[in-house]
Design a protein around this motif. Structure first.
Motif, PDB file in Angstrom:
ATOM      1  N   VAL A 614       0.825  -1.213   0.000  1.00 15.27           N
ATOM      2  CA  VAL A 614       0.000   0.000   0.000  1.00 15.27           C
ATOM      3  C   VAL A 614       0.855   1.257   0.000  1.00 15.27           C
ATOM      4  CG1 VAL A 614      -1.719   1.298   1.304  1.00 15.27           C
ATOM      5  CG2 VAL A 614      -1.931  -1.192   1.074  1.00 15.27           C
ATOM      6  N   VAL A 615       1.888   1.306   0.828  1.00 11.93           N
ATOM      7  CA  VAL A 615       2.670   2.538   0.980  1.00 11.93           C
ATOM      8  C   VAL A 615       3.340   2.950  -0.330  1.00 11.93           C
ATOM      9  CG1 VAL A 615       4.664   3.546   2.147  1.00 11.93           C
ATOM     10  CG2 VAL A 615       2.971   2.247   3.446  1.00 11.93           C
ATOM     11  N   PRO A 616       4.040   2.064  -1.050  1.00  7.48           N
ATOM     12  CA  PRO A 616       4.627   2.503  -2.323  1.00  7.48           C
ATOM     13  C   PRO A 616       3.582   2.950  -3.349  1.00  7.48           C
ATOM     14  CG  PRO A 616       5.672   0.494  -1.587  1.00  7.48           C
ATOM     15  CD  PRO A 616       4.504   0.706  -0.702  1.00  7.48           C
ATOM     16  N   ILE A 617       2.416   2.276  -3.412  1.00  4.16           N
ATOM     17  CA  ILE A 617       1.378   2.710  -4.350  1.00  4.16           C
ATOM     18  C   ILE A 617       0.888   4.110  -3.987  1.00  4.16           C
ATOM     19  CG2 ILE A 617      -0.962   2.241  -5.158  1.00  4.16           C
ATOM     20  CD1 ILE A 617      -0.379  -0.705  -4.933  1.00  4.16           C
ATOM     21  N   ALA A 618       0.666   4.341  -2.696  1.00  2.00           N
ATOM     22  CA  ALA A 618       0.217   5.675  -2.261  1.00  2.00           C
ATOM     23  C   ALA A 618       1.263   6.733  -2.567  1.00  2.00           C
ATOM     24  CB  ALA A 618      -0.105   5.632  -0.768  1.00  2.00           C
ATOM     25  N   ILE A 619       2.532   6.420  -2.320  1.00  2.00           N
ATOM     26  CA  ILE A 619       3.599   7.386  -2.619  1.00  2.00           C
ATOM     27  C   ILE A 619       3.669   7.666  -4.106  1.00  2.00           C
ATOM     28  CG2 ILE A 619       6.091   7.712  -2.585  1.00  2.00           C
ATOM     29  CD1 ILE A 619       6.168   6.195   0.041  1.00  2.00           C
ATOM     30  N   SER A 620       3.540   6.603  -4.915  1.00  2.00           N
ATOM     31  CA  SER A 620       3.636   6.774  -6.362  1.00  2.00           C
ATOM     32  C   SER A 620       2.526   7.683  -6.894  1.00  2.00           C
ATOM     33  CB  SER A 620       3.581   5.409  -7.038  1.00  2.00           C
ATOM     34  OG  SER A 620       3.559   5.523  -8.442  1.00  2.00           O
ATOM     35  N   PHE A 621       1.265   7.374  -6.553  1.00  2.00           N
ATOM     36  CA  PHE A 621       0.154   8.188  -7.055  1.00  2.00           C
ATOM     37  C   PHE A 621       0.156   9.577  -6.417  1.00  2.00           C
ATOM     38  CE2 PHE A 621      -1.389   4.100  -8.482  1.00  2.00           C
ATOM     39  CZ  PHE A 621      -2.055   4.403  -9.655  1.00  2.00           C
ATOM     40  N   GLY A 622       0.476   9.648  -5.119  1.00  2.00           N
ATOM     41  CA  GLY A 622       0.481  10.952  -4.461  1.00  2.00           C
ATOM     42  C   GLY A 622       1.539  11.881  -5.029  1.00  2.00           C
ATOM     43  N   CYS A 623       2.731  11.388  -5.208  1.00  2.00           N
ATOM     44  CA  CYS A 623       3.802  12.218  -5.758  1.00  2.00           C
ATOM     45  C   CYS A 623       3.527  12.599  -7.208  1.00  2.00           C
ATOM     46  CB  CYS A 623       5.137  11.484  -5.646  1.00  2.00           C
ATOM     47  SG  CYS A 623       5.731  11.288  -3.959  1.00  2.00           S
ATOM     48  N   THR A 624       2.922  11.659  -7.962  1.00  2.00           N
ATOM     49  CA  THR A 624       2.600  11.992  -9.353  1.00  2.00           C
ATOM     50  C   THR A 624       1.566  13.108  -9.426  1.00  2.00           C
ATOM     51  OG1 THR A 624       3.028   9.687  -9.959  1.00  2.00           O
ATOM     52  CG2 THR A 624       1.856  11.032 -11.547  1.00  2.00           C
ATOM     53  N   GLU A 625       0.523  13.041  -8.621  1.00  2.00           N
ATOM     54  CA  GLU A 625      -0.490  14.099  -8.599  1.00  2.00           C
ATOM     55  C   GLU A 625       0.119  15.421  -8.150  1.00  2.00           C
ATOM     56  OE1 GLU A 625      -3.508  13.925  -9.737  1.00  2.00           O
ATOM     57  OE2 GLU A 625      -3.298  11.793 -10.272  1.00  2.00           O
ATOM     58  N   LEU A 626       0.989  15.361  -7.157  1.00  2.00           N
ATOM     59  CA  LEU A 626       1.635  16.591  -6.685  1.00  2.00           C
ATOM     60  C   LEU A 626       2.509  17.207  -7.772  1.00  2.00           C
ATOM     61  CD1 LEU A 626       2.205  18.540  -4.344  1.00  2.00           C
ATOM     62  CD2 LEU A 626       4.040  17.006  -3.620  1.00  2.00           C
ATOM     63  N   LEU A 627       3.232  16.368  -8.485  1.00  2.00           N
ATOM     64  CA  LEU A 627       4.061  16.878  -9.574  1.00  2.00           C
ATOM     65  C   LEU A 627       3.216  17.480 -10.692  1.00  2.00           C
ATOM     66  CD1 LEU A 627       6.787  14.088  -9.859  1.00  2.00           C
ATOM     67  CD2 LEU A 627       7.094  16.417  -9.023  1.00  2.00           C
ATOM     68  N   GLN A 628       2.070  16.847 -10.986  1.00  2.00           N
ATOM     69  CA  GLN A 628       1.193  17.402 -12.013  1.00  2.00           C
ATOM     70  C   GLN A 628       0.638  18.762 -11.597  1.00  2.00           C
ATOM     71  OE1 GLN A 628      -1.700  14.304 -12.688  1.00  2.00           O
ATOM     72  NE2 GLN A 628      -0.620  13.557 -14.505  1.00  2.00           N
ATOM     73  N   VAL A 629       0.257  18.892 -10.332  1.00  2.00           N
ATOM     74  CA  VAL A 629      -0.257  20.190  -9.852  1.00  2.00           C
ATOM     75  C   VAL A 629       0.819  21.253  -9.950  1.00  2.00           C
ATOM     76  CG1 VAL A 629      -1.099  21.433  -7.823  1.00  2.00           C
ATOM     77  CG2 VAL A 629      -2.010  19.167  -8.374  1.00  2.00           C
ATOM     78  N   VAL A 630       2.042  20.895  -9.507  1.00  2.00           N
ATOM     79  CA  VAL A 630       3.140  21.871  -9.569  1.00  2.00           C
ATOM     80  C   VAL A 630       3.450  22.232 -11.007  1.00  2.00           C
ATOM     81  CG1 VAL A 630       5.582  22.214  -9.056  1.00  2.00           C
ATOM     82  CG2 VAL A 630       4.089  21.132  -7.364  1.00  2.00           C
ATOM     83  N   TYR A 631       3.489  21.241 -11.875  1.00  2.00           N
ATOM     84  CA  TYR A 631       3.818  21.511 -13.268  1.00  2.00           C
ATOM     85  C   TYR A 631       2.726  22.329 -13.944  1.00  2.00           C
ATOM     86  CZ  TYR A 631       6.455  20.502 -17.511  1.00  2.00           C
ATOM     87  OH  TYR A 631       7.232  20.619 -18.625  1.00  2.00           O
ATOM     88  N   LYS A 632       1.452  22.085 -13.578  1.00  2.00           N
ATOM     89  CA  LYS A 632       0.355  22.849 -14.179  1.00  2.00           C
ATOM     90  C   LYS A 632       0.368  24.291 -13.693  1.00  2.00           C
ATOM     91  CE  LYS A 632      -4.664  22.733 -14.748  1.00  2.00           C
ATOM     92  NZ  LYS A 632      -5.919  22.008 -14.421  1.00  2.00           N
ATOM     93  N   THR A 633       0.821  24.490 -12.461  1.00  2.00           N
ATOM     94  CA  THR A 633       0.841  25.842 -11.901  1.00  2.00           C
ATOM     95  C   THR A 633       1.871  26.716 -12.589  1.00  2.00           C
ATOM     96  OG1 THR A 633       0.120  24.949  -9.782  1.00  2.00           O
ATOM     97  CG2 THR A 633       1.078  27.160  -9.770  1.00  2.00           C
ATOM     98  N   TYR A 634       3.025  26.158 -12.877  1.00  2.00           N
ATOM     99  CA  TYR A 634       4.114  26.961 -13.430  1.00  2.00           C
ATOM    100  C   TYR A 634       4.268  26.817 -14.934  1.00  2.00           C
ATOM    101  CZ  TYR A 634       5.458  27.634  -8.586  1.00  2.00           C
ATOM    102  OH  TYR A 634       5.466  27.970  -7.264  1.00  2.00           O
ATOM    103  N   PHE A 635       3.562  25.828 -15.526  1.00  2.00           N
ATOM    104  CA  PHE A 635       3.667  25.647 -16.974  1.00  2.00           C
ATOM    105  C   PHE A 635       2.265  25.596 -17.559  1.00  2.00           C
ATOM    106  CE2 PHE A 635       7.463  23.886 -15.095  1.00  2.00           C
ATOM    107  CZ  PHE A 635       8.483  24.486 -15.836  1.00  2.00           C
ATOM    108  N   THR A 636       2.187  25.705 -18.848  1.00  2.00           N
ATOM    109  CA  THR A 636       0.874  25.823 -19.496  1.00  2.00           C
ATOM    110  C   THR A 636       0.135  24.502 -19.578  1.00  2.00           C
ATOM    111  OG1 THR A 636       1.968  25.547 -21.642  1.00  2.00           O
ATOM    112  CG2 THR A 636       1.603  27.805 -20.857  1.00  2.00           C
ATOM    113  N   ASN A 637       0.820  23.389 -19.879  1.00  2.00           N
ATOM    114  CA  ASN A 637       0.138  22.106 -20.027  1.00  2.00           C
ATOM    115  C   ASN A 637       0.184  21.328 -18.715  1.00  2.00           C
ATOM    116  OD1 ASN A 637       2.854  21.775 -20.092  1.00  2.00           O
ATOM    117  ND2 ASN A 637       2.870  20.243 -21.731  1.00  2.00           N
ATOM    118  N   ALA A 638      -0.742  20.342 -18.606  1.00  2.00           N
ATOM    119  CA  ALA A 638      -0.869  19.573 -17.366  1.00  2.00           C
ATOM    120  C   ALA A 638       0.059  18.373 -17.323  1.00  2.00           C
ATOM    121  CB  ALA A 638      -2.308  19.108 -17.189  1.00  2.00           C
TER     122      ALA A 638
END
Length: 701
Positions: A614-638
């Protein structure tokens, strides 16, 4: 190109392996059959302290007599058990579907280096295995022959039996009271009975003596049944027939004394108690076959300084003195015996009885030979194909690509699983044979239905955790880490169905039980590898360490592996297996312990595996979503630039799985790490402050 070294080395290894197997099997077969069959034909193994000197000392005819029978045996068995089965399988098209005829190879290093290394290792392993388990071949031969011969009623003709007891056949007076001479040396003398005169004469000629005795006993009215017990059945040696009997035979107008041996074939002779010199009567006893003699004896092939039939317990060769076991054997029943009729011996083939009994005997012997050929052929094929099939099945279950399949390594993996399991099952059947025969399934089912509710709940929890939850969790971890591609992590079309779940469960079962077996035998401890190294390098010759005291082995203490000690005889896995086997096999329901079966074993394993999933799956999806939010905030595409999201999730899952696994190991072995740290700190402190210093005791001033 062609590797000539590997070519010759391969053929040499195959040839020497076949010769070793045949030699060991034939020598074992010599000891399994009755000594009258092969002990005078096949020479037993002898110690050769100076092989070259013996080779040069013997003449050419001696070597020829030794080589020709060996070549005949090797060539015959090669044609019978290798060439003939291979031709039958090939002619019927079975070779196209058998892994044995279609080997798959994969070379990690260059072929010219890997092939010789594998062949040398195979040869060394085969030598050690044959040396350790060669008596198993004889035990299997004896067990199979005993069952088949008992079915075909050939056991008394082929296998050695002990003498159970003796049956009194007749008491015959030594002298014939109806015939007298006038004078002999000035006195009247009674002549000996003609039966004894002819018996002694035939004994000197060694021609059909048992049939002569039996023919005379047939015309004597049977006496009351009387038996003489034999102490050898109770482990003693108290055969009551050991004295020769002096017979005064009248030859050439004078009396000469000739000795009648106490044993002739299956008959025994002794003077009747209370007989006087003037009125001597001799009792004729006959053997009654007892139980089969277990063969081969333990340690019969030890080639020490005190070798020989007496010390080793094997059948004697040539003029060797026979062992006590061989001397106490019952007389073997012959297939065809000479016929004594009207004072003459008739050859068997001249009688009608011979031709009536010839066909059934030929049928029985033919069935025995065909069964032996089938048994040996199936055993040889199974010994190679079953481990190979097990290894390939493991490869398929674990999802290893077919291009990485290397059948020598696959065979080794399958052998490590199959042969220990086969030995364990064989020993279990032999030790509990009576118990297994009396097993009442209906009674077992009734007892299972009467299990207390509390015990049944605990067993249900054990089955759910050990056989369902833990294998599925471990299988999912393995599949997510090694097998699933990046497209799986896109989560658009999850490829999960019943077949994949079954495959995942099988993978988890294999890995979980492999870990359990390794813990059961303490494979993760240093002392077990020390023992293996000591056996491999120091104990090759058992005589070198005779009388030496074994070095003490430090036993693991509870708590060495964190909260629980999982390995060894006192470990969690060993206690779990012993308790569960007592409950399931012996149905000792009082041994159902929640702490041993659930609290200390299956529940902690399931918790740690779920945490690792469970922990690695949660880290994987959580970090990916966080990276997408950060990338969408500072860049034009998601999206994460040119990197697909599924690859980022796979990479994060693999790294987080490794980190989580290392964290679990650190938490589990924190006691070891703490002790190592203290030892390192103490060593560093001593190195800094005490190196080269002379310490003096301080005295009070």
């Amino acid at each position: 190109g062609v590797d000539i070294v590997a070519f010759f080395l391969l053929h040499w290894v195959v040839g020497i392996t076949f010769m070793l197997l045949v030699t060991v099997s034939v020598l074992q077969f010599r000891e399994v059959l009755h000594p009258d069959i092969l002990s005078h034909i096949i020479r037993p193994q002898e110690s050769q302290p100076d092989l070259i000197a013996n080779l040069l000392q013997d003449d050419g005819w001696t070597h020829t007599k030794r080589i020709l029978p060996s070549l005949t045996i090797y060539a015959g068995l090669l044609a019978l058990h290798v060439w003939l089965p291979a031709m039958i399988l090939s002619q019927n098209g079975f070779d196209e579907h058998m892994a044995l005829f279609r080997p798959e190879l994969w070379y990690i290093v260059p072929e010219r280096l890997q092939i010789p290394i594998e062949l040398i290792l195979f040869h060394l392993v085969m030598l050690s295995m044959l040396e350790k388990y060669k008596n198993r071949i004889g035990e299997i031969q004896h067990t199979c022959l005993l069952k088949v011969c008992n079915t075909l009623q050939l056991a008394h003709n082929l296998l050695p039996h002990s003498v159970g007891k003796f049956r009194l056949r007749k008491v015959i007076p030594l002298r014939n009271k109806t015939e007298h001479m006038d004078f002999h040396y000035g006195k009247c003398t009674t002549l000996i009975d003609p039966f004894w005169e002819e018996l002694v004469t035939l004994h000197e000629k060694n021609d059909g003596i048992e049939e002569f005795i039996e023919s005379h006993l047939q015309f004597i009215e049977p006496q009351m049944e009387k038996y003489c017990d034999l102490g050898s059945e109770r482990g003693e040696s108290t055969e009551p027939f050991h004295s020769y009997i002096a017979l005064p035979i009248f030859e050439k107008e004078k009396f000469t004394k000739k000795l009648l041996p106490p044993r002739i074939g299956s008959f025994r002779f002794r003077k009747q108690e209370g007989s006087t010199n003037e009125d001597i009567s001799i009792e004729i006893w006959q053997e009654v076959m007892g139980n089969p003699v277990p063969r081969p004896p333990e340690g019969w092939d030890y080639l020490g300084d005190n070798g020989g039939a007496i010390e080793q317990g094997r059948w004697a060769w040539g003029k060797e003195r026979k062992s006590d076991v061989e001397n106490s054997l019952a007389k073997r029943k012959r297939f065809f015996s000479p016929i004594y009729r009207n004072g003459k011996f008739i050859r068997p083939w001249r009688s009608r009885k011979f031709w009536f009994s010839l066909v059934p005997i030929f049928l029985k012997v033919g069935i025995l030979l065909i069964f032996s050929w089938l048994a040996v052929s199936f055993c040889m094929y199974g010994a190679i194909s079953i481990p190979l099939a097990i290894g390939r099945a493991l490869y398929k279950i674990l999802g290893i690509p077919a291009s990485y399949t290397h059948d020598p390594f696959v065979f080794t993996i399958g052998s490590l699983i199959f042969y220990p399991l086969q030995i364990y099952v064989t020993d279990l059947i032999n030790s509990d044979k009576a118990k297994i025969k009396t097993l009442n399934i209906l009674r077992k089912i009734k007892l299972i239905m009467k299990v207390p509710r509390r015990k049944a709940i605990i067993l249900f929890q054990v089955g759910s955790l050990w056989l369902v939850l833990s294998p599925l969790t471990l299988g999912f971890i393995y599949k997510l880490f090694f097998l699933n591609s990046a497209t799986f992590w896109s989560m658009e079309k999850p490829n999960i169905h019943i077949r994949s779940v079954v495959t995942i469960w099988a993978v988890g079962c294999v890995l979980l039980h492999l870990w359990g077996v390794l813990c059961y035998f303490s494979a993760f401890r240093r002392d077990i590898w020390v023992r293996i190294g000591r056996f491999a390098f120091n104990d090759m010759n058992n005589n070198d360490n005779v009388g030496n005291r074994a070095a003490p082995v430090q036993q693991a203490q509870p708590g060495d592996d964190g909260e629980n000690n999982w390995q060894g005889e006192n470990g969690v896995v060993h206690r779990f297996v012993e308790t569960l086997s007592s409950v399931v096999i012996d149905q000792e329901w009082d041994k159902v312990d929640r702490g041993v079966l659930v609290g200390d074993s299956t529940l902690p394993i399931s918790k740690k595996l779920l945490f690792l999933l469970v922990v690695p799956i949660a880290i994987s999806f959580g970090c990916t979503e966080l990276l997408q939010v950060v990338y969408k905030t500072y860049f034009t595409n998601a999206d994460l630039g040119d990197i697909p999201v599924e690859k980022v999730r796979l990479l994060l899952y693999q790294w987080s799985t490794v980190s989580t696994f290392l964290s679990i190991l650190l938490l589990s072995f924190q006691a070891h790490i703490r002790s190592w740290f203290r030892a390192a700190h103490k060593a560093a402190r001593d190195q800094r402050y005490l190196l080269g210093q002379v310490l003096l005791n301080r005295t009070a001033s």
